[in-house]
Every structure is written in C-alpha cells, then in structure tokens.
Design a protein around this motif. Structure first.
Motif, PDB file in Angstrom:
ATOM      1  N   VAL A  26       1.603   3.375  -8.165  1.00 14.78           N
ATOM      2  CA  VAL A  26       0.360   2.650  -7.880  1.00 14.78           C
ATOM      3  C   VAL A  26      -0.002   2.814  -6.397  1.00 14.78           C
ATOM      4  CG1 VAL A  26      -0.710   0.343  -7.779  1.00 14.78           C
ATOM      5  CG2 VAL A  26       0.680   0.988  -9.772  1.00 14.78           C
ATOM      6  N   ALA A  27       0.993   2.685  -5.534  1.00  9.64           N
ATOM      7  CA  ALA A  27       0.754   2.800  -4.088  1.00  9.64           C
ATOM      8  C   ALA A  27       0.252   4.200  -3.729  1.00  9.64           C
ATOM      9  CB  ALA A  27       2.030   2.479  -3.319  1.00  9.64           C
ATOM     10  N   ARG A  28       0.845   5.227  -4.345  1.00 11.34           N
ATOM     11  CA  ARG A  28       0.452   6.609  -4.029  1.00 11.34           C
ATOM     12  C   ARG A  28      -1.028   6.822  -4.368  1.00 11.34           C
ATOM     13  NH1 ARG A  28       4.390   8.775  -6.540  1.00 11.34           N
ATOM     14  NH2 ARG A  28       5.904   8.764  -4.851  1.00 11.34           N
ATOM     15  N   ALA A  29      -1.431   6.310  -5.524  1.00 15.89           N
ATOM     16  CA  ALA A  29      -2.843   6.449  -5.922  1.00 15.89           C
ATOM     17  C   ALA A  29      -3.743   5.720  -4.922  1.00 15.89           C
ATOM     18  CB  ALA A  29      -3.040   5.900  -7.329  1.00 15.89           C
ATOM     19  N   ASN A  30      -3.325   4.555  -4.470  1.00  8.81           N
ATOM     20  CA  ASN A  30      -4.139   3.790  -3.508  1.00  8.81           C
ATOM     21  C   ASN A  30      -4.217   4.489  -2.152  1.00  8.81           C
ATOM     22  OD1 ASN A  30      -4.792   1.710  -5.278  1.00  8.81           O
ATOM     23  ND2 ASN A  30      -2.910   0.580  -4.822  1.00  8.81           N
ATOM     24  N   VAL A  31      -3.095   5.044  -1.723  1.00 15.05           N
ATOM     25  CA  VAL A  31      -3.066   5.755  -0.433  1.00 15.05           C
ATOM     26  C   VAL A  31      -3.963   6.994  -0.505  1.00 15.05           C
ATOM     27  CG1 VAL A  31      -1.559   7.147   1.047  1.00 15.05           C
ATOM     28  CG2 VAL A  31      -0.813   4.877   0.297  1.00 15.05           C
ATOM     29  N   GLU A  32      -3.905   7.718  -1.626  1.00 17.77           N
ATOM     30  CA  GLU A  32      -4.767   8.900  -1.803  1.00 17.77           C
ATOM     31  C   GLU A  32      -6.233   8.486  -1.798  1.00 17.77           C
ATOM     32  OE1 GLU A  32      -4.045  12.036  -1.772  1.00 17.77           O
ATOM     33  OE2 GLU A  32      -1.856  11.843  -1.787  1.00 17.77           O
ATOM     34  N   ALA A  33      -6.547   7.401  -2.528  1.00 21.64           N
ATOM     35  CA  ALA A  33      -7.941   6.939  -2.608  1.00 21.64           C
ATOM     36  C   ALA A  33      -8.452   6.492  -1.242  1.00 21.64           C
ATOM     37  CB  ALA A  33      -8.048   5.790  -3.615  1.00 21.64           C
TER      38      ALA A  33
END
Ligand code: SAM
Length: 221
Positions: A97-104
């Motif tokens: 979840v964090a990786r997706a948020n950091v990418e976004a």
C-alpha cells in the motif's frame, strides 16, 4: 479543553497552516480502505517531520515503521530531488500500500521500502556499508525501541537528527500497567535517550487527533 476541543483545533490548524496535499490525503484514505489501523502521525506532526528534514539539511533519511507511507511521503517531500529515504516495514501488505502511495506522490525515485523485521533490515544496511543517515524517524513496534535507537546512532553520524514517536502514550510512561505491551519499550527508550553518551534529547508532549502523546527529538553527538 479535552479531546473534542483538541481535535477541532487540530483540524483548524491543518486546514489553515499545514495543507497536506492530495498524495498525503490519498495515503491516509488508502489505509482506511485497506483496513489498516489509523495509526499514522497527525498531519501537523507529519509537516513537522518534513520541516525538520529540511532544517537539518538531510539528504539521507531512515524510517522504522512505514504503514501506508504517510510520514514517508512527508519526509520525502522535504528531501532534495537526489535525496534518499529508506523505510523499514514488517508487513508486506503495508509495504505494498505504501509503495503505491509513494509512487502516486511522484516520490518513487527517492524511496526504498525494505520489508521484514526492522532489526534485520537495519543490520543489513550496516552490512552493505551504506553512507550514514542524516535523519532517523522511529515509529514501529515499541518493544524494540531501544534497539532502534542503538541502530540510529550506529547508522548515523555526529549531527544526525533522531525523532522517536509515541513518547508519552496517554501517560503510560508513568504507569506501565496501562499498556504492558508498549509502555516498557517507551520507558526504556526515554531512559536510554536520557543516558546515552552520544544522544542529546528532549521530549515534547502533544494532544490532538492521536490523543495525549508526544515525541522525542535527539541529536547524535
Ligand atoms: N510512520 C507511519 C506513519 O506515521 O505514517 C506509521 C507507522 S505505524 C505506527 C507502525 C508500523 O510499524 C506498522 O505498519 C507495523 O506493521 C510496523 N512494524 C511493526 N513491527 C515492526 C517490525 N518489527 N519491523 C518493521 N516494521 C514493524
């Protein structure tokens, strides 16, 4: 004032001064949507982390405890474009979840998420001979707080800033029976910060959406 008043003031301060952007709001919502616990730092605390990263001129940040990446994004936003943030998270689900948020948030090039028990990830960082970290934020399982502090000193350098969250824990620091899981690790961490020859520290109490708590701030000597 008590809890409702503190939360109302925090919302006013967040709206009028702190201004979390869309990526940060997405990170908080994504954790709710994924059924993760809402235990990220408050927005005003996240903004403080960003400002401390900038004030300290940090280029390399280490975080222990990622959750959905809310504090990660705040701190990465305070780094220069070629800065680096390594964050340690035990749970694969949280890391995803964090990786997706950091990418976004457009910060994927600065942030590396290491999945596994943080004590193992921190030992691996040392074994790899990475450059010292300039700024360390500790916000994971409280039982290992003293271990994380020792690693912060080891992986830092004289002048490194260390922030340790949840330093008051609803006053359980005075009465560990209020939380026998977390209070002992918090108390040990405060004792270590007060005694460690390489740490010069203070603790600030806070109130707001996260209740009655606080954070410790230390400089590595
Ligand atoms: N710093 C985050 C923020 O403010 O957005 C909140 C972190 S949350 C309070 C604590 C996180 O630490 C959780 O995601 C939990 O899974 C993780 N954690 C717990 N034990 C851990 C361990 N031994 N190693 C690494 N992460 C751990």
């Amino acid at each position: 004032k008590t809890q409702p008043g503190w939360v109302a003031v925090e919302e006013f301060l967040t709206d009028s001064v702190v201004h979390p952007d869309g990526a940060l709001q997405r990170a908080v919502q994504s954790a709710v949507d994924a059924g993760m616990p809402p235990i990220e730092v408050a927005p005003n605390a996240g903004k403080l982390l960003k400002l401390l990263v900038q004030l300290s001129g940090a280029r390399r940040v280490l975080e222990v405890g990622t959750l959905a990446g809310f504090s990660t994004i705040w701190m990465a936003q305070g780094l220069p474009d070629d800065g680096r943030l390594v964050t340690c998270e035990y749970l694969t689900k949280h890391a995803d979840v964090a990786r997706a948020n950091v990418e976004a948030a457009g910060l994927g090039h600065k942030v590396e998420i290491r999945v596994g028990a943080a004590l193992d990830s921190l030992a691996a960082l040392q074994a790899e001979g990475q450059e010292p970290f300039d700024f360390v934020f500790i916000d994971a399982d409280k039982e290992n707080n003293t271990g994380y502090l020792e690693w912060a000193v080891r992986l830092g350098r004289p002048g490194t800033t260390v922030v340790l969250d949840n330093a008051v824990w609803e006053g359980a620091v005075l009465d560990p029976s209020l939380d026998q899981v977390n209070a002992p690790g918090i108390i040990s961490a405060l004792q270590l910060m007060g005694e460690h020859p390489q740490l010069d520290a203070t603790v600030i109490q806070t109130v707001g959406s996260k209740g009655w708590d606080g954070f410790a701030l230390a400089l590595v000597r």
